[in-house]
Design an enzyme around this catalytic site. Structure first.
Site, PDB file in Angstrom:
ATOM      1  N   CYS A 295       0.795  -1.238   0.000  1.00  0.00           N
ATOM      2  CA  CYS A 295       0.000   0.000   0.000  1.00  0.00           C
ATOM      3  C   CYS A 295       0.824   1.283   0.000  1.00  0.00           C
ATOM      4  O   CYS A 295       0.767   2.050  -0.956  1.00  0.00           O
ATOM      5  CB  CYS A 295      -0.925   0.002   1.218  1.00  0.00           C
ATOM      6  SG  CYS A 295      -2.056  -1.395   1.209  1.00  0.00           S
TER       7      CYS A 295
HETATM    8  N1  LIG Z   1      -2.762  -6.361   1.926  1.00  0.00           N
HETATM    9  C1  LIG Z   1      -3.215  -5.315   2.605  1.00  0.00           C
HETATM   10  O1  LIG Z   1      -2.921  -5.153   3.774  1.00  0.00           O
HETATM   11  C2  LIG Z   1      -4.136  -4.286   1.968  1.00  0.00           C
HETATM   12  C3  LIG Z   1      -4.707  -3.303   2.796  1.00  0.00           C
HETATM   13  C4  LIG Z   1      -5.573  -2.385   2.240  1.00  0.00           C
HETATM   14  C5  LIG Z   1      -5.849  -2.430   0.874  1.00  0.00           C
HETATM   15  N2  LIG Z   1      -5.264  -3.381   0.086  1.00  0.00           N
HETATM   16  C6  LIG Z   1      -5.631  -3.387  -1.334  1.00  0.00           C
HETATM   17  O2  LIG Z   1      -6.447  -4.515  -1.586  1.00  0.00           O
HETATM   18  C7  LIG Z   1      -6.202  -5.026  -2.899  1.00  0.00           C
HETATM   19  C8  LIG Z   1      -5.816  -6.487  -2.829  1.00  0.00           C
HETATM   20  O3  LIG Z   1      -4.626  -6.613  -2.090  1.00  0.00           O
HETATM   21  P1  LIG Z   1      -4.111  -7.979  -1.513  1.00  0.00           P
HETATM   22  O4  LIG Z   1      -3.056  -7.624  -0.541  1.00  0.00           O
HETATM   23  O5  LIG Z   1      -5.218  -8.845  -1.058  1.00  0.00           O
HETATM   24  O6  LIG Z   1      -3.464  -8.627  -2.841  1.00  0.00           O
HETATM   25  P2  LIG Z   1      -3.008 -10.149  -3.021  1.00  0.00           P
HETATM   26  O7  LIG Z   1      -2.020 -10.159  -4.121  1.00  0.00           O
HETATM   27  O8  LIG Z   1      -2.638 -10.744  -1.703  1.00  0.00           O
HETATM   28  O9  LIG Z   1      -4.333 -10.889  -3.483  1.00  0.00           O
HETATM   29  C9  LIG Z   1      -4.962 -10.666  -4.669  1.00  0.00           C
HETATM   30  C10 LIG Z   1      -5.505 -11.983  -5.190  1.00  0.00           C
HETATM   31  O10 LIG Z   1      -6.262 -11.723  -6.373  1.00  0.00           O
HETATM   32  C11 LIG Z   1      -6.037 -12.791  -7.268  1.00  0.00           C
HETATM   33  N3  LIG Z   1      -6.431 -12.328  -8.594  1.00  0.00           N
HETATM   34  C12 LIG Z   1      -5.791 -11.505  -9.437  1.00  0.00           C
HETATM   35  N4  LIG Z   1      -6.512 -11.318 -10.556  1.00  0.00           N
HETATM   36  C13 LIG Z   1      -7.649 -12.031 -10.411  1.00  0.00           C
HETATM   37  C14 LIG Z   1      -8.783 -12.223 -11.222  1.00  0.00           C
HETATM   38  N5  LIG Z   1      -8.893 -11.661 -12.421  1.00  0.00           N
HETATM   39  N6  LIG Z   1      -9.738 -13.046 -10.748  1.00  0.00           N
HETATM   40  C15 LIG Z   1      -9.633 -13.643  -9.549  1.00  0.00           C
HETATM   41  N7  LIG Z   1      -8.580 -13.493  -8.734  1.00  0.00           N
HETATM   42  C16 LIG Z   1      -7.600 -12.683  -9.161  1.00  0.00           C
HETATM   43  C17 LIG Z   1      -4.567 -13.093  -7.092  1.00  0.00           C
HETATM   44  O11 LIG Z   1      -4.243 -14.379  -7.574  1.00  0.00           O
HETATM   45  C18 LIG Z   1      -4.420 -12.980  -5.578  1.00  0.00           C
HETATM   46  O12 LIG Z   1      -4.675 -14.206  -4.929  1.00  0.00           O
HETATM   47  C19 LIG Z   1      -5.117  -4.128  -3.488  1.00  0.00           C
HETATM   48  O13 LIG Z   1      -5.714  -3.103  -4.224  1.00  0.00           O
HETATM   49  C20 LIG Z   1      -4.446  -3.540  -2.260  1.00  0.00           C
HETATM   50  O14 LIG Z   1      -3.852  -2.292  -2.529  1.00  0.00           O
HETATM   51  C21 LIG Z   1      -4.421  -4.320   0.605  1.00  0.00           C
END
Ligand SMILES: NC(=O)c1ccc[n+]([C@@H]2O[C@H](COP(=O)([O-])OP(=O)(O)OC[C@H]3O[C@@H](n4cnc5c(N)ncnc54)[C@H](O)[C@@H]3O)[C@@H](O)[C@H]2O)c1
Length: 457
Positions: A295
């Site tokens: 982030c």
């Molecule tokens: N990790 C955090 O602490 C956090 C906190 C706040 C916001 N976010 C936001 O949340 C969002 C997700 O982050 P995250 O950390 O969970 O990412 P991540 O990479 O851990 O998980 C994303 C998942 O989406 C899957 N994916 C990608 N394309 C796909 C599709 N077309 N169909 C189905 N699945 C698909 C990936 O394989 C992966 O498992 C981002 O925008 C991030 O900025 C994350």
């Protein structure tokens, strides 16, 4: 009364009430797209609240693991997955199942590309994948962090290309028949922070219409204590960016002041402790070896990219980025100087990096400054090893191909320098200092330990 999708379609203008009813009494089917650090815990929360939850994931290995009742996220034990599966949780790679969902929440990555510009390909691919399977009266919520305008300018135009001619509901649209309800609701999780339960973090919701906001609020009310409705998706998108930019800029400020304090012989940590006693107007931020995680190093640049479309320079973001990006270089210089005082060159010195995840007690390597520090040290000829209880191996990542294996901590004295990059709680710092020849501490993990071997940087 339990309304199924057939009933919803035949009700026409009653689609909204029917969906709200199902969301409120938790008979709705909830689809979570992207089962990563955000999506999987969210799926488990909705399952726990009694909803039938389906996770949609493009990584078949994750789906297989979940089907076997196994977790792939360190802080989620496999027993939680098994429990969820006994309730109503399942995972699939098959997007056709979207048609039986009442609400679809998108939690896919939003990284930067090599030019440090927003890479919305995951959001776009998801929107294109769900669109053929949409039906009237579904709620679609985007949770991925992104620039203001994404929901309205990117997501909505794609989902409105659905074969049934369904339109996203907007304020002023009288007829609700054949509508989709679209909202943005940012994820605010703080991984590794056990001081606040997820349900106690207020949930901001901005719908494309009041009705979309209302439906999203009803959905999230099942798992969050407080919902904060805002007027548009763009306000909700900007809210998340403000929160992360606030952190990014304040961390940069304290990192810069740390550099000055080192030069002036003042302990920045003592200064922050003292300033934190002020009961108003000051919130502490802490210096470190550089920004990490999905982030804070990434999200601000979503806004600076968007701002350029408005002939606007986000100078605070650029300056903060410059300072934070320079911190790993500062750490490498500090290690080099500390070795120099011990009459050793960096070239050929054995250096043990303690902690490689981007922050303490999490199994997340994304954008971790430890990786940059290892790469820089290696380039300068140091012989680098690492230890991290969360990572047995460092393989090829987005930026580096380190190919290293975690070493045990039983021969700390053999290293010319031990660099504490991530202050995991599991480490026994007094013993590390006792056994090491030299300790460079980037996190004040050795607070309270008096030793001439310690260099705080
Ligand atoms: N990790 C955090 O602490 C956090 C906190 C706040 C916001 N976010 C936001 O949340 C969002 C997700 O982050 P995250 O950390 O969970 O990412 P991540 O990479 O851990 O998980 C994303 C998942 O989406 C899957 N994916 C990608 N394309 C796909 C599709 N077309 N169909 C189905 N699945 C698909 C990936 O394989 C992966 O498992 C981002 O925008 C991030 O900025 C994350």
């Amino acid at each position: 009364m339990n309304l199924n999708s057939q009933t919803v379609i035949s009700l026409g203008a009653g689609e909204f009430d029917a969906l709200e009813f199902k969301l409120a009494n938790r008979t709705a089917c909830v689809g979570i797209v992207g089962l990563g650090y955000v999506g999987l815990p969210l799926a488990l929360l909705f399952t726990d609240a009694g909803f039938r939850v389906t996770g949609f994931e493009i990584d078949p290995q994750k789906v297989e693991k979940l089907s076997r009742g196994e977790s792939y996220i360190y802080r989620i034990p496999s027993t939680e997955i098994q429990l969820a599966r006994m309730k109503q949780f399942s995972a699939t790679v098959d997007y056709s199942v979207i048609s039986s969902m009442d609400a679809v929440i998108i939690c896919v990555p939003t990284p930067l590309n090599e030019q440090r510009e927003p890479d919305l390909s995951f959001v776009i691919n998801t929107a294109e994948a769900i669109t053929p399977h949409l039906r009237p009266g579904q709620l679609i919520v985007l949770e991925s962090t992104t620039y203001p305008g994404t929901t309205e300018e990117v997501l909505v135009p794609i989902v409105e290309k659905n074969p049934g001619g369904l339109r996203a509901h907007r304020n002023g649209n009288g007829a609700e028949r054949d509508s989709l309800y679209v909202a943005f609701s940012p994820e605010r999780e703080d991984p590794g922070n056990n001081t606040i339960a997820r349900r106690d973090i207020p949930k901001v919701v901005g719908g494309l219409s009041k009705r979309a906001s209302q439906l999203a609020a009803t959905l999230y009310q099942a798992i969050f204590r407080r919902i904060v409705p805002v007027s548009t998706p763009a306000v909700a998108e900007m809210t998340k960016l403000l929160e992360n930019i606030y952190r990014c800029v304040n961390i940069a400020l304290v990192n810069e002041l740390k550099l000055l304090c080192i030069r002036m012989g003042i302990d920045i940590w003592e200064v922050i402790d003292a300033a934190s006693t002020k009961p108003f107007g000051f919130q502490p931020f802490f210096p470190g070896p550089g920004l990490g995680g999905h982030c804070i190093p990434v999200d601000p640049f979503y806004l600076s990219w968007k701002a350029k479309q408005w002939d606007f320079q986000t100078r605070f973001i650029e300056l903060a980025g410059e300072i934070n990006v320079s911190m790993p270089y500062h750490v490498v210089s500090a290690i080099s100087e500390a070795l120099n005082l011990a009459h050793k060159p960096l070239y050929g010195s054995r250096i043990l990096i303690l902690g490689v995840s981007y922050k303490k007690d999490v199994d997340d390597l994304r954008e971790s400054p430890a990786l940059t520090i290892i790469e820089l040290l290696k380039r300068k000829g140091a012989i680098v090893s690492y230890n991290d209880p969360y990572f047995p191996m460092l393989l090829k990542g987005r930026h580096y191909n380190l190919q290293m294996e975690c070493v045990p901590l039983d021969n700390i004295g053999d290293y010319d320098c031990v660099a504490i990059i991530t202050d995991h709680s599991d480490y026994d710092y007094p013993t590390i200092v006792r056994d090491a020849q030299l300790v460079v501490d980037t996190r004040n993990a050795t607070r309270g330990i008096n030793s001439s071997k310690i260099v705080r940087c």
